[in-house]
Design a protein around this motif. Structure first.
Motif, PDB file in Angstrom:
ATOM      1  N   GLN A 277      16.068  -1.648  39.205  1.00 55.76           N
ATOM      2  CA  GLN A 277      16.020  -2.976  38.566  1.00 55.76           C
ATOM      3  C   GLN A 277      14.959  -3.007  37.464  1.00 55.76           C
ATOM      4  O   GLN A 277      15.193  -3.541  36.377  1.00 55.76           O
ATOM      5  N   ILE A 278      13.769  -2.433  37.767  1.00 50.08           N
ATOM      6  CA  ILE A 278      12.683  -2.415  36.773  1.00 50.08           C
ATOM      7  C   ILE A 278      13.113  -1.669  35.518  1.00 50.08           C
ATOM      8  O   ILE A 278      12.956  -2.147  34.391  1.00 50.08           O
ATOM      9  N   THR A 279      13.643  -0.479  35.704  1.00 51.92           N
ATOM     10  CA  THR A 279      14.023   0.340  34.543  1.00 51.92           C
ATOM     11  C   THR A 279      15.223  -0.261  33.821  1.00 51.92           C
ATOM     12  O   THR A 279      15.315  -0.201  32.587  1.00 51.92           O
ATOM     13  N   SER A 280      16.145  -0.874  34.582  1.00 48.73           N
ATOM     14  CA  SER A 280      17.319  -1.476  33.955  1.00 48.73           C
ATOM     15  C   SER A 280      16.915  -2.660  33.082  1.00 48.73           C
ATOM     16  O   SER A 280      17.383  -2.804  31.945  1.00 48.73           O
ATOM     17  N   THR A 281      16.010  -3.509  33.606  1.00 45.70           N
ATOM     18  CA  THR A 281      15.535  -4.669  32.838  1.00 45.70           C
ATOM     19  C   THR A 281      14.820  -4.213  31.574  1.00 45.70           C
ATOM     20  O   THR A 281      15.029  -4.769  30.487  1.00 45.70           O
ATOM     21  N   GLY A 282      13.966  -3.189  31.715  1.00 45.28           N
ATOM     22  CA  GLY A 282      13.249  -2.678  30.550  1.00 45.28           C
ATOM     23  C   GLY A 282      14.203  -2.122  29.508  1.00 45.28           C
ATOM     24  O   GLY A 282      14.011  -2.306  28.290  1.00 45.28           O
ATOM     25  N   GLN A 283      15.244  -1.438  29.976  1.00 41.45           N
ATOM     26  CA  GLN A 283      16.214  -0.862  29.042  1.00 41.45           C
ATOM     27  C   GLN A 283      16.990  -1.959  28.315  1.00 41.45           C
ATOM     28  O   GLN A 283      17.205  -1.885  27.094  1.00 41.45           O
ATOM     29  N   GLU A 284      17.395  -2.986  29.066  1.00 43.64           N
ATOM     30  CA  GLU A 284      18.144  -4.091  28.450  1.00 43.64           C
ATOM     31  C   GLU A 284      17.292  -4.801  27.394  1.00 43.64           C
ATOM     32  O   GLU A 284      17.784  -5.131  26.307  1.00 43.64           O
ATOM     33  N   ASP A 285      16.015  -5.055  27.718  1.00 41.06           N
ATOM     34  CA  ASP A 285      15.124  -5.713  26.757  1.00 41.06           C
ATOM     35  C   ASP A 285      14.952  -4.857  25.506  1.00 41.06           C
ATOM     36  O   ASP A 285      14.930  -5.377  24.373  1.00 41.06           O
ATOM     37  N   ALA A 286      14.802  -3.561  25.687  1.00 35.60           N
ATOM     38  CA  ALA A 286      14.613  -2.657  24.549  1.00 35.60           C
ATOM     39  C   ALA A 286      15.847  -2.653  23.657  1.00 35.60           C
ATOM     40  O   ALA A 286      15.740  -2.641  22.416  1.00 35.60           O
ATOM     41  N   ILE A 287      17.037  -2.658  24.278  1.00 35.83           N
ATOM     42  CA  ILE A 287      18.285  -2.664  23.490  1.00 35.83           C
ATOM     43  C   ILE A 287      18.396  -3.947  22.675  1.00 35.83           C
ATOM     44  O   ILE A 287      18.734  -3.928  21.471  1.00 35.83           O
TER      45      ILE A 287
END
Length: 361
Positions: free
Chosen positions: A115-125
């Protein structure tokens, strides 16, 4: 009246479900039998012993009924025997529950990390997409005010991503700490699962695994893989004459000697069960295993025992040792059987000696 009976039946059913299909009266009767048994045999009803005896009287586990019944037929039972039976028949249940709990916790942590890495990836995109649009806007809106507004927005995006990274790092640090805790718990349970409770030596489970690992490697003619079976002579007499506390001290003292002697030659000692111990040793010279056996035997024979409660002289206590060496055709079971046969030969020859297995001519 009918409603009251129905309510009572529902209550009885609920109680039976809560106690594994037994009525409360049956459960109470099993508890009383268990406590009476422990009192009669002079056993402390610690949780493992209580659980084993309870299941023995319950009668649903045939292996427990047979195992404990056989022990009772041989004579008075001791606490360590019942603890070993609990480890044999119910220990895996405890471990399964513990490992199941750890597995659930680990799954939750992995989900948290995802969840942490997924949220960070979505924000970065999302931020990257907006930056692309802003850079395009710099070319279509060249005025100073527009450029200032776009630059401010770009700064906001950078600050937001910095905060996201900081939050992500904090979340990852927390997850790392929780995963480290799970790792320590796993190490503890694995150690407990492979350690004898009384002597702190590796237990039968660990010895079996060590033997299996040894035989998973090809046979080496230049090495002598050796198995020692060691039994404390007349141990039952020691227990009967001086009490179980003395017997436990004998087991612990012998374990200490065994551990020290094995450390000197990088051998692997363990408690096979009861008063029987085992050593697995790989050496380059054929006489090393027998020399180790003699060192262990003579060190233990050199002790003079006194009962701590009243200072009564117990005298010497000895061990007998059987030794067998791996051959190209042997397997773990064969090697253990041969070492056991050599041990019985040592006892038949008068005890307090070491005998090496010799194939029938």
């Amino acid at each position: 009246m009918m409603r009251q009976n129905t309510a009572n039946q529902a209550e009885d059913t609920s109680q039976e479900q809560a106690s594994g299909g037994r009525s409360w009266t049956e459960t109470e009767d099993l508890c009383r039998k268990t406590l009476d048994f422990c009192a009669e045999k002079g056993l402390s009803p610690v949780p493992p012993i209580y659980e084993l005896v309870f299941k023995y009287f319950e009668g649903k586990r045939e292996d427990i009924v047979a195992g404990l019944g056989e022990a009772l037929e041989r004579g008075p039972v001791q606490s360590f025997q019942l603890l070993e039976l609990h480890d044999r028949y119910l220990g895996n249940d405890d471990l399964a529950i513990a490992f199941g709990t750890i597995g659930t916790n680990l799954g939750n942590e992995l989900g948290s990390l995802e969840q942490i890495t997924s949220t960070g990836q979505e924000d970065a995109i999302r931020s990257r997409g907006e930056l692309t649009r802003l850079v395009s806007g710099l070319h279509s809106h060249p005025s100073t005010s527009d450029m200032s507004s776009l630059a401010q927005r770009m700064r906001d995006i950078v600050l937001q991503q910095s905060r996201n990274v900081s939050d992500m790092k904090e979340g990852l640090d927390d997850a790392r700490g929780r995963l480290s805790k799970i790792e320590r718990e796993l190490e503890t349970y694995v150690r407990q699962a492979n350690t004898d409770f009384l002597t702190s030596l590796p237990n039968r489970r660990a010895l079996d695994a060590k033997l299996s690992n040894l035989f998973s490697k090809p046979y080496r003619p230049g090495m002598h893989d050796t198995l020692l079976m060691i039994d404390i002579d007349w141990f039952k007499t020691v227990n009967d004459s001086h009490g179980h506390e003395v017997g436990d001290n004998v087991l612990r003292e012998f374990s200490s000697i065994l551990k020290n002697e094995c450390q000197k030659v990088d051998a692997y000692p363990g408690r096979w069960g009861g008063e029987e111990f085992c050593v697995i040793h790989s050496c380059k010279f054929p006489g090393t295993g027998l020399k180790l056996a003699e060192e262990i035997r003579t060190r233990f024979e050199g002790l003079n025992w006194k009962r701590m409660s009243d200072g009564v002289d117990i005298g010497k206590i000895t061990v007998s040792v059987g030794l067998a060496r791996r051959t190209e055709d042997s397997d773990p079971a064969t090697l253990a059987t041969q070492a056991d046969q050599a041990l019985y030969a040592a006892k038949d020859a008068g005890r307090n000696r070491c005998v090496e297995y010799a194939p029938p001519s």
